[in-house]
Design a protein around this motif. Sequence first.
Motif, short mmCIF file in Angstrom:
data_model
loop_
_atom_site.label_atom_id
_atom_site.label_comp_id
_atom_site.label_asym_id
_atom_site.label_seq_id
_atom_site.Cartn_x
_atom_site.Cartn_y
_atom_site.Cartn_z
N ASN A 192 -9.81 26.11 -11.42
CA ASN A 192 -11.00 26.93 -11.64
C ASN A 192 -11.03 27.46 -13.07
OD1 ASN A 192 -13.35 28.48 -10.47
ND2 ASN A 192 -12.09 30.18 -11.15
N THR A 229 -19.33 27.04 -8.36
CA THR A 229 -18.39 26.49 -9.34
C THR A 229 -17.84 25.16 -8.85
OG1 THR A 229 -17.79 28.71 -10.09
CG2 THR A 229 -16.27 26.92 -10.64
N PHE A 230 -17.55 25.07 -7.55
CA PHE A 230 -17.05 23.82 -6.98
C PHE A 230 -18.08 22.70 -7.15
CE2 PHE A 230 -17.07 21.06 -3.15
CZ PHE A 230 -15.93 20.33 -3.44
N LEU A 290 -11.29 22.06 0.55
CA LEU A 290 -10.54 22.37 -0.67
C LEU A 290 -9.85 23.72 -0.55
CD1 LEU A 290 -9.91 21.78 -3.71
CD2 LEU A 290 -12.01 23.05 -4.22
N MET A 303 -12.41 30.29 -6.56
CA MET A 303 -13.48 29.37 -6.93
C MET A 303 -14.63 29.57 -5.95
SD MET A 303 -13.47 25.19 -7.27
CE MET A 303 -12.46 25.19 -8.72
N TYR A 349 -15.99 21.93 0.20
CA TYR A 349 -15.51 23.19 -0.39
C TYR A 349 -14.54 23.87 0.57
CZ TYR A 349 -15.63 28.04 -2.03
OH TYR A 349 -15.28 29.31 -2.46
N LEU A 388 -18.45 28.44 -4.34
CA LEU A 388 -19.12 27.19 -3.96
C LEU A 388 -19.90 26.63 -5.15
CD1 LEU A 388 -19.99 25.01 -1.92
CD2 LEU A 388 -21.81 26.59 -1.20
N LEU A 394 -18.19 21.75 -10.86
CA LEU A 394 -16.98 20.98 -11.16
C LEU A 394 -17.10 19.58 -10.58
CD1 LEU A 394 -13.97 20.59 -11.99
CD2 LEU A 394 -13.38 21.62 -9.78
N SER A 395 -17.55 19.47 -9.35
CA SER A 395 -17.69 18.18 -8.69
C SER A 395 -18.69 17.29 -9.42
CB SER A 395 -18.13 18.38 -7.24
OG SER A 395 -17.14 19.08 -6.50
N LEU A 413 -5.65 25.94 -7.11
CA LEU A 413 -7.09 26.14 -7.11
C LEU A 413 -7.50 27.08 -8.25
CD1 LEU A 413 -9.67 25.43 -5.63
CD2 LEU A 413 -9.25 27.33 -4.09
N TRP A 429 -15.04 13.38 -2.47
CA TRP A 429 -16.49 13.17 -2.58
C TRP A 429 -16.87 11.71 -2.35
CZ3 TRP A 429 -20.53 16.15 -2.30
CH2 TRP A 429 -20.42 17.51 -2.61
N ILE A 464 -10.26 15.83 -5.42
CA ILE A 464 -11.66 16.21 -5.23
C ILE A 464 -12.57 15.00 -5.41
CG2 ILE A 464 -13.56 17.57 -6.21
CD1 ILE A 464 -11.41 19.76 -6.79
#
Length: 140
Positions: free
Chosen positions: A51, A5-6, A38, A1, A35, A3, A9-10, A47, A87, A83
């Motif tokens: 992803n 994409t993270f 994770l 994954m 990130y 950054l 996703l977030s 992961l 956050w 996740i």
Amino acid sequence: MTLETFVALSASLTGYPASKLKPELDTQKVAELFYDTLIEQAGPKPLATLNDAFLAIADPTDHELIKIGIFDNPETMTLAKIIIRMWYTGVWYYCNDPQDGFVVSSKGYINGLVWGTMFAHPMGYSVSHFGYWNEAPSTT
């Protein structure tokens, strides 16, 4: 994954836009911090599974597709919840046990989404002047 994409996703998981999670002018680097956490904590298989599930979703802004593609899948649901919690609170919780985790860093805690969501500030930290609590809040 990656950054990027993270962050995408977030944004889908938290409801906050990617530009809020990783602003263009970013002095705090919270996205990078989360990130890195994770990558260190999740393990390669969970992961990669998350992803792949996220990248397979045609429209990452469609909450129903996120629910079906991530939250209805036991292989991705737990990591997605971790996740989200990270956050919002700045804490990495292992699995689903809210008693078992660690504060990612003071920077992550201070910049947790929960504070802005509830119009508050972290305990022990404020950008307001000393004694602000003694003044009535502004109505404007």
